[in-house]
Design a protein around this motif. Structure first.
Motif, PDB file in Angstrom:
ATOM      1  N   UNK A   1       0.981  -1.204   0.160  1.00  0.00           N
ATOM      2  CA  UNK A   1      -0.232  -0.192  -0.027  1.00  0.00           C
ATOM      3  C   UNK A   1       0.953   1.212  -0.064  1.00  0.00           C
ATOM      4  N   UNK A   2       0.591   2.123  -0.996  1.00  0.00           N
ATOM      5  CA  UNK A   2       1.255   3.387  -0.964  1.00  0.00           C
ATOM      6  C   UNK A   2       0.939   4.476   0.108  1.00  0.00           C
ATOM      7  N   UNK A   3       2.037   4.873   0.850  1.00  0.00           N
ATOM      8  CA  UNK A   3       1.954   5.777   1.831  1.00  0.00           C
ATOM      9  C   UNK A   3       2.009   7.016   1.524  1.00  0.00           C
ATOM     10  N   UNK A   4       0.895   8.037   1.430  1.00  0.00           N
ATOM     11  CA  UNK A   4       0.957   9.353   0.979  1.00  0.00           C
ATOM     12  C   UNK A   4       0.961  10.368   1.971  1.00  0.00           C
ATOM     13  N   UNK A   5       1.589  11.586   1.804  1.00  0.00           N
ATOM     14  CA  UNK A   5       1.688  12.658   2.703  1.00  0.00           C
ATOM     15  C   UNK A   5       0.963  13.748   1.586  1.00  0.00           C
ATOM     16  N   UNK A   6      -0.158  14.323   2.394  1.00  0.00           N
ATOM     17  CA  UNK A   6      -0.692  15.604   1.983  1.00  0.00           C
ATOM     18  C   UNK A   6      -0.027  17.142   2.715  1.00  0.00           C
ATOM     19  N   UNK A   7       0.239  17.816   1.646  1.00  0.00           N
ATOM     20  CA  UNK A   7       0.851  19.399   1.984  1.00  0.00           C
ATOM     21  C   UNK A   7      -0.270  20.307   1.822  1.00  0.00           C
ATOM     22  N   UNK A   8      -0.722  20.965   2.844  1.00  0.00           N
ATOM     23  CA  UNK A   8      -1.609  22.097   2.594  1.00  0.00           C
ATOM     24  C   UNK A   8      -1.120  23.117   3.628  1.00  0.00           C
ATOM     25  N   UNK A   9      -1.626  24.526   3.076  1.00  0.00           N
ATOM     26  CA  UNK A   9      -1.039  25.650   3.686  1.00  0.00           C
ATOM     27  C   UNK A   9      -2.334  26.447   4.466  1.00  0.00           C
ATOM     28  N   UNK A  10      -3.598  25.974   4.022  1.00  0.00           N
ATOM     29  CA  UNK A  10      -4.758  26.615   4.448  1.00  0.00           C
ATOM     30  C   UNK A  10      -5.852  25.987   5.119  1.00  0.00           C
ATOM     31  N   UNK A  11      -7.129  25.901   4.421  1.00  0.00           N
ATOM     32  CA  UNK A  11      -8.162  25.541   4.917  1.00  0.00           C
ATOM     33  C   UNK A  11      -8.137  24.071   4.863  1.00  0.00           C
ATOM     34  N   UNK A  12      -7.689  23.541   3.910  1.00  0.00           N
ATOM     35  CA  UNK A  12      -7.672  21.856   3.866  1.00  0.00           C
ATOM     36  C   UNK A  12      -8.770  21.036   3.258  1.00  0.00           C
ATOM     37  N   UNK A  13      -9.757  21.811   2.652  1.00  0.00           N
ATOM     38  CA  UNK A  13     -10.988  21.122   2.152  1.00  0.00           C
ATOM     39  C   UNK A  13     -10.646  19.974   1.207  1.00  0.00           C
ATOM     40  N   UNK A  14      -9.684  20.400   0.318  1.00  0.00           N
ATOM     41  CA  UNK A  14      -9.388  19.139  -0.569  1.00  0.00           C
ATOM     42  C   UNK A  14      -8.522  18.170   0.167  1.00  0.00           C
ATOM     43  N   UNK A  15      -7.805  18.303   1.250  1.00  0.00           N
ATOM     44  CA  UNK A  15      -7.266  17.461   2.326  1.00  0.00           C
ATOM     45  C   UNK A  15      -8.413  16.561   2.652  1.00  0.00           C
ATOM     46  N   UNK A  16      -9.290  17.129   3.114  1.00  0.00           N
ATOM     47  CA  UNK A  16     -10.262  16.289   3.887  1.00  0.00           C
ATOM     48  C   UNK A  16     -11.271  15.364   2.829  1.00  0.00           C
ATOM     49  N   UNK A  17     -11.213  16.006   1.761  1.00  0.00           N
ATOM     50  CA  UNK A  17     -11.965  15.255   0.667  1.00  0.00           C
ATOM     51  C   UNK A  17     -11.103  13.909   0.301  1.00  0.00           C
ATOM     52  N   UNK A  18      -9.987  14.047   0.151  1.00  0.00           N
ATOM     53  CA  UNK A  18      -8.771  13.163  -0.229  1.00  0.00           C
ATOM     54  C   UNK A  18      -8.905  12.015   0.961  1.00  0.00           C
ATOM     55  N   UNK A  19      -9.126  12.467   2.204  1.00  0.00           N
ATOM     56  CA  UNK A  19      -9.081  11.565   3.158  1.00  0.00           C
ATOM     57  C   UNK A  19     -10.045  10.523   3.253  1.00  0.00           C
ATOM     58  N   UNK A  20     -11.427  11.061   2.930  1.00  0.00           N
ATOM     59  CA  UNK A  20     -12.625  10.424   3.205  1.00  0.00           C
ATOM     60  C   UNK A  20     -12.399   9.540   1.907  1.00  0.00           C
ATOM     61  N   UNK A  21     -12.094   9.848   0.718  1.00  0.00           N
ATOM     62  CA  UNK A  21     -11.842   8.774  -0.481  1.00  0.00           C
ATOM     63  C   UNK A  21     -11.041   7.749   0.077  1.00  0.00           C
ATOM     64  N   UNK A  30      -3.497   7.945   3.579  1.00  0.00           N
ATOM     65  CA  UNK A  30      -2.987   9.049   3.998  1.00  0.00           C
ATOM     66  C   UNK A  30      -2.104   9.005   5.296  1.00  0.00           C
ATOM     67  N   UNK A  31      -0.925   9.112   5.194  1.00  0.00           N
ATOM     68  CA  UNK A  31      -0.357   8.838   6.578  1.00  0.00           C
ATOM     69  C   UNK A  31       0.107  10.083   7.449  1.00  0.00           C
ATOM     70  N   UNK A  32      -0.020  11.123   6.618  1.00  0.00           N
ATOM     71  CA  UNK A  32       0.620  12.483   7.330  1.00  0.00           C
ATOM     72  C   UNK A  32       0.097  13.680   6.554  1.00  0.00           C
ATOM     73  N   UNK A  33      -0.293  14.809   7.450  1.00  0.00           N
ATOM     74  CA  UNK A  33      -0.461  16.282   6.690  1.00  0.00           C
ATOM     75  C   UNK A  33       0.455  16.821   7.246  1.00  0.00           C
ATOM     76  N   UNK A  34       1.113  17.779   6.291  1.00  0.00           N
ATOM     77  CA  UNK A  34       2.160  18.549   6.624  1.00  0.00           C
ATOM     78  C   UNK A  34       1.756  19.988   6.203  1.00  0.00           C
ATOM     79  N   UNK A  35       2.170  20.882   7.051  1.00  0.00           N
ATOM     80  CA  UNK A  35       1.819  22.302   6.657  1.00  0.00           C
ATOM     81  C   UNK A  35       2.923  23.019   7.042  1.00  0.00           C
ATOM     82  N   UNK A  36       3.152  24.358   6.169  1.00  0.00           N
ATOM     83  CA  UNK A  36       4.013  25.232   6.417  1.00  0.00           C
ATOM     84  C   UNK A  36       3.631  26.380   7.201  1.00  0.00           C
ATOM     85  N   UNK A  37       2.025  26.358   7.886  1.00  0.00           N
ATOM     86  CA  UNK A  37       1.653  27.257   8.301  1.00  0.00           C
ATOM     87  C   UNK A  37       1.140  26.837   9.671  1.00  0.00           C
TER      88      UNK A  37
END
Length: 197
Positions: A1-21, A30-37
């Motif tokens: 299984x591929x382990x995926x990190x999501x990078x987001x700087x703001x609200x994260x609505x795309x991140x949430x849709x990706x996680x649910x899917x 999805x194993x990690x959410x990384x933010x620079x903010x």
């Protein structure tokens, strides 16, 4: 299984849709959410969804190389195979690009190569065009210049404002991004060799 990190700087609505899917998929997680903010709402979404999250502020580092070295170490510790950018407002530099060559995917709110960079929705409205869209593409060293994976058009109506157009674009993004990831991360496929038409 591929382990995926999501990078987001703001609200994260795309991140949430990706996680649910992703919870319906057997080929990636999805194993990690990384933010620079540190104040990004995406971090709260990660907490609510039970996804490990980390924020590192570039202002705490002497330069981009030092910053990306720590980000890369974080990704390696979490055994990340691939990176998905979802509203990450920072250009990925050579330290991370080299390690994750052709394994970083981005989504952009225009039909690239039209309106690259920041404020793509504003750019399209100011240009007076009748359509824009969503582009999902691989990340290279340029600004929204990597090979396109998939695009979908979004019409711009005369009465559209920034808010209404953003809402139409996000509806497409939330549907399209999980769809593309599902196809890219099919068992044992290498992202770099995959093309969706």
């Amino acid at each position: 299984m591929k382990r995926v990190a999501v990078f987001a700087s703001g609200n994260g609505s795309n991140f949430e849709s990706i996680v649910h899917a992703s919870k319906l998929e057997e080929n990636y997680e999805i194993v990690l959410l990384f933010s620079d903010q540190p104040e990004a709402y995406a971090l709260q979404r990660a907490h609510n969804l039970g996804i490990h999250s980390v924020s590192l502020s570039p202002s705490h580092y002497p330069d981009k190389t030092a910053y990306e070295a720590d980000v890369l170490a974080l990704l390696i510790r979490n055994r990340v195979d691939s990176i998905v950018l979802a509203g990450y407002m920072r250009l990925i530099g050579p330290t991370i690009l080299k390690h994750f060559e052709k394994q970083i995917i981005n989504i952009h709110p225009s039909l690239l190569p039209d309106f690259p960079g920041l404020n793509a929705i504003e750019q399209s409205l100011e240009a007076g065009v009748t359509e824009t869209g969503v582009t999902i593409h691989y990340v290279d060293e340029g600004i929204d210049t990597g090979p396109v994976i998939l695009q979908e058009k979004v019409s711009i109506d005369p009465q559209d404002t920034h808010g209404t157009l953003k809402e139409k674009i996000q509806q497409v993004e939330h549907r399209l991004y999980p769809q593309v990831l599902k196809q890219l991360y099919r068992k044992d496929e290498v992202v770099a060799e995959t093309s969706i038409n």
